[in-house]
Design a protein around this motif. Structure first.
Motif, mmCIF file in Angstrom:
data_model
loop_
_atom_site.group_PDB
_atom_site.id
_atom_site.type_symbol
_atom_site.label_atom_id
_atom_site.label_comp_id
_atom_site.label_asym_id
_atom_site.label_seq_id
_atom_site.Cartn_x
_atom_site.Cartn_y
_atom_site.Cartn_z
ATOM 1 N N VAL A 1 8.670 25.415 -22.051
ATOM 2 C CA VAL A 1 8.273 24.061 -22.440
ATOM 3 C C VAL A 1 8.493 23.098 -21.271
ATOM 4 O O VAL A 1 7.669 22.217 -21.013
ATOM 5 C CB VAL A 1 9.053 23.606 -23.702
ATOM 6 N N ARG B 1 5.737 23.190 -18.906
ATOM 7 C CA ARG B 1 4.557 22.476 -19.387
ATOM 8 C C ARG B 1 4.734 20.953 -19.309
ATOM 9 O O ARG B 1 3.806 20.227 -18.973
ATOM 10 C CB ARG B 1 4.308 22.891 -20.846
ATOM 11 N N LEU B 2 5.938 20.493 -19.640
ATOM 12 C CA LEU B 2 6.133 19.043 -19.756
ATOM 13 C C LEU B 2 6.792 18.408 -18.539
ATOM 14 O O LEU B 2 6.577 17.229 -18.267
ATOM 15 C CB LEU B 2 7.010 18.720 -20.979
ATOM 16 N N ALA B 3 7.616 19.157 -17.865
ATOM 17 C CA ALA B 3 8.430 18.529 -16.821
ATOM 18 C C ALA B 3 8.372 19.316 -15.514
ATOM 19 O O ALA B 3 9.389 19.684 -14.943
ATOM 20 C CB ALA B 3 9.877 18.407 -17.311
ATOM 21 N N ASN B 4 7.167 19.586 -15.067
ATOM 22 C CA ASN B 4 7.001 20.279 -13.797
ATOM 23 C C ASN B 4 5.854 19.626 -13.029
ATOM 24 O O ASN B 4 4.699 19.768 -13.399
ATOM 25 C CB ASN B 4 6.712 21.768 -14.047
ATOM 26 N N PRO B 5 6.177 18.893 -11.959
ATOM 27 C CA PRO B 5 5.122 18.180 -11.237
ATOM 28 C C PRO B 5 4.170 19.105 -10.484
ATOM 29 O O PRO B 5 3.141 18.642 -9.996
ATOM 30 C CB PRO B 5 5.900 17.276 -10.273
ATOM 31 N N GLN B 6 4.486 20.399 -10.417
ATOM 32 C CA GLN B 6 3.567 21.330 -9.737
ATOM 33 C C GLN B 6 2.736 22.161 -10.714
ATOM 34 O O GLN B 6 2.005 23.061 -10.315
ATOM 35 C CB GLN B 6 4.349 22.308 -8.822
ATOM 36 N N GLN B 7 2.850 21.859 -12.004
ATOM 37 C CA GLN B 7 2.165 22.661 -13.022
ATOM 38 C C GLN B 7 0.651 22.610 -12.810
ATOM 39 O O GLN B 7 0.099 21.591 -12.396
ATOM 40 C CB GLN B 7 2.520 22.074 -14.391
ATOM 41 N N THR C 1 -5.897 22.036 -16.259
ATOM 42 C CA THR C 1 -7.210 21.415 -16.049
ATOM 43 C C THR C 1 -7.547 20.565 -17.259
ATOM 44 O O THR C 1 -7.162 20.888 -18.372
ATOM 45 C CB THR C 1 -8.322 22.464 -15.902
ATOM 46 N N HIS C 2 -8.245 19.475 -16.987
ATOM 47 C CA HIS C 2 -8.702 18.629 -18.095
ATOM 48 C C HIS C 2 -10.131 18.221 -17.866
ATOM 49 O O HIS C 2 -10.547 18.044 -16.759
ATOM 50 C CB HIS C 2 -7.821 17.384 -18.225
#
Lengths: 61, 530
Positions: free
Chosen positions: A48, A51-57, A60-61
């Protein structure tokens, strides 16, 4: 020897309802196995956080 | 990979299954209590006609219950299949009421429904009456726990985010149970169910009266439905107003969107009766307003202001900027839990963490969010206004139409001449589907109005979905839509079939179409056009 039907199956409405419920369970189970089974999502704290707290994740949107 | 398409499809699938499930729920909630009233009359008066009424309307209740069973389970499964991150993030809180609801539904409601149908020959009349009471309580308590869970999604109280477990953790169970949003939602929802069932009984009884058949049976059913329906329609409006008040407290955004209120007006704000909301220009075209009404509903005062959408957006902009600090601190804490500077930064901004997460839709590194991205996130905090504005108004208009119908039905019941009022009987019959439309629109207002959040202010919808492929959802959605359509046809067929047969379907030999004894009209009696 033929066993008597349970009380609720002895009338037509009881049989119709029992059939509807049985079909429902089968179809819903079939939908689950066809489209969701095996698509497990890891939801431990690290997954989690990824997904929420990783600036390198990568998303795509 | 997350895509907009996946998020929208997951939302659509949940909306379809939830709206379908709620076709069955209100009738179950309300008809159970109407059966209690009919059976209480039977045990007190000992007149067999009331027993026949319980058995006949109970049969329609049974068909509805049986066809509705498992449609709720698919929704609960979707939390795991389609909304896995949501389930992790809030499962600690959301899971408890959901589990209690399951216990209520399976062990109380279902057990007593079984006893209700198969206990007539095994229990004395008082024992059977108690079974009916417990069946009604079971179905309504089951709704209570679901609505506690849903109320928490609208107003998340009694919980706190933990950066160690990366989820919300319960801090106060009773705050969740007595959440004012949940309580208002519960009473409003069950009252809507009572109206649905009352109109169902009233409409079908009217049909018998218009056809001139089973007159004694229909007359008594009509009277009970008129009385219970009047009280319920009054409750649904009063409690809906209470719900509006709590929405105003906890979710001013939803309230402003429902009212298409772009600017903060001087207190007390006017209620917009008609308008064409123009979201792009942030104004209403062709507006017609009633002074003071919104301010009174939303704040219960003449002096408190309700913020307009533009003011809310500016507040949300500040919260998004604060939320960026919370997300950055969280990222640091995930790397090093002993980073005290990050800890203190996180504690300072954690109330706005959810708002910072809104930016994840536009950038993975929220610290690099541009003013354009922040503006997009600010715009996202307001749901689409026009669907909410119209859904709410149609629901309210229907609510007042129900009150008028039941008032007239009760008035003429007391006067004893309702059978002569053919227009009233026709109105009641043709109005049977309307409570369902009102209830579904109510859910549209509640759930669509909460967007872009699954948990208001805590977890954005786009971060809640599972990593499925759109193909998975297209397939399952097609499966659900196709199958549920078939089920709905079966439900309508069975309901229509047994409603047309009327109490004659009980086989007592006393009713229309059976071997006449006791005043029943023969089956070939001329039918009247409605």
């Amino acid at each position: 020897m033929k066993l008597p039907l349970p009380v609720f199956l002895q009338n037509r409405l009881g049989r119709e309802i029992a059939l509807a419920i049985a079909i429902k369970l089968v179809v819903i189970a079939a939908i689950f196995f066809a489209f969701f089974h095996g698509n497990t999502v890891a939801t431990d704290p690290d997954a989690v956080a990824e997904r929420l707290a990783n600036p390198q994740q990568q998303t795509t949107h | 990979m997350l895509t907009e398409e996946l998020v929208d499809l997951s939302r659509l699938q949940f909306a379809v299954t939830a709206l379908y499930h709620f076709l069955f729920v209100p009738l179950t909630l309300g008809l159970a209590f109407i059966l209690v009233i009919m059976e209480l009359t039977y045990v007190i008066t000992d007149r067999p006609i009331y027993k026949d009424m319980v058995r006949f309307w109970g049969r329609l209740f049974g068909i509805n219950f049986a066809l509705g069973v498992t449609t709720g389970i698919t929704m609960e499964f979707q939390f795991g299949t389609n909304w896995a991150y949501y389930s992790h993030y809030v499962g600690d809180i959301f899971g408890a009421p959901l589990a209690i609801e399951g216990l209520m539904a399976f062990f109380l409601e279902s057990t007593f429904i079984g006893l209700f149908f198969f206990g007539w020959d095994r229990l004395n009349k008082w024992q059977h009456f108690m079974v009916t009471v417990l069946m009604a309580l079971g179905s309504n308590l089951s709704a209570l726990w679901i609505l506690i869970a849903n109320g928490w999604m609208q107003n998340p109280v009694g919980a706190e985010f933990s950066f160690v477990t990366m989820r919300m953790e319960m801090t106060d169970f009773w705050a969740i149970v007595f959440n004012p949003d949940a309580q208002a939602k519960f009473v409003h929802t069950v009252s809507a169910g009572y109206v649905t069932a009352s109109l169902f009984v009233l409409g079908i009884s009217s049909w018998y009266l218009l056809k001139g058949r089973d007159l004694d049976f229909a007359r008594r059913s009509f009277r009970i439905a008129a009385g219970f329906g009047f009280a319920s329609a009054l409750s649904v409006i009063v409690l809906g107003d209470e719900s509006g008040y709590t929405v105003g407290e906890a979710q001013q955004t939803k309230m402003a969107a429902i009212e298409a209120m772009w600017e903060t007006e001087p207190a007390p704000a006017a209620f917009t009766l008609f308008a064409l909301p123009n979201q792009k220009a942030e104004r209403n075209d062709y507006e017609l307003q009633i002074p003071y009404v919104l301010g009174l509903i939303g704040t219960r005062s003449l002096t408190k202001e309700l913020p307009g959408i533009k003011e809310i957006k500016e507040k949300n902009r500040a919260r998004i900027e604060s939320g960026i600090q919370a997300v950055v601190a969280l990222e640091k804490l995930r790397k090093n839990r002993d980073d005290w500077a990050a800890r203190s930064q996180f504690d300072l901004h954690k109330a706005d963490l959810g708002f910072g997460l809104l930016l994840k839709k536009y950038t993975v590194d929220v610290s690099q969010a541009t003013p354009e991205m922040i503006q997009k996130a600010v715009d996202d905090t307001i749901p689409k206004v026009a669907p909410l504005f119209w859904s709410f108004r149609i629901m309210v208009a229907l609510g007042f139409a129900f009150l008028l119908l039941f008032s007239l039905a009760l008035f003429y019941s007391v006067k004893g001449n309702f059978i002569e009022k053919k227009w009233l009987l026709r109105w009641a019959f043709w109005f049977i589907p309307m409570p369902w439309i009102a209830a579904e629109l109510g859910w549209v207002v509640a759930e669509y109005g909460r967007q872009p959040w699954t948990i208001y202010g805590v977890l954005p919808t786009h971060l809640s979905v599972s990593n499925l492929t759109p193909a998975n959802i297209y397939g399952s959605l097609a499966g659900f839509v196709g199958f549920y359509t078939v089920l709905l046809v079966v439900e309508m067929y069975l309901m229509t079939k047994y409603a047309r047969q009327g109490p004659a379907s009980l086989g007592t030999g006393k009713y229309h179409g059976e071997k006449a004894s006791g005043g029943a009209l023969p089956a070939d009696a001329p039918a009247q056009k409605i």
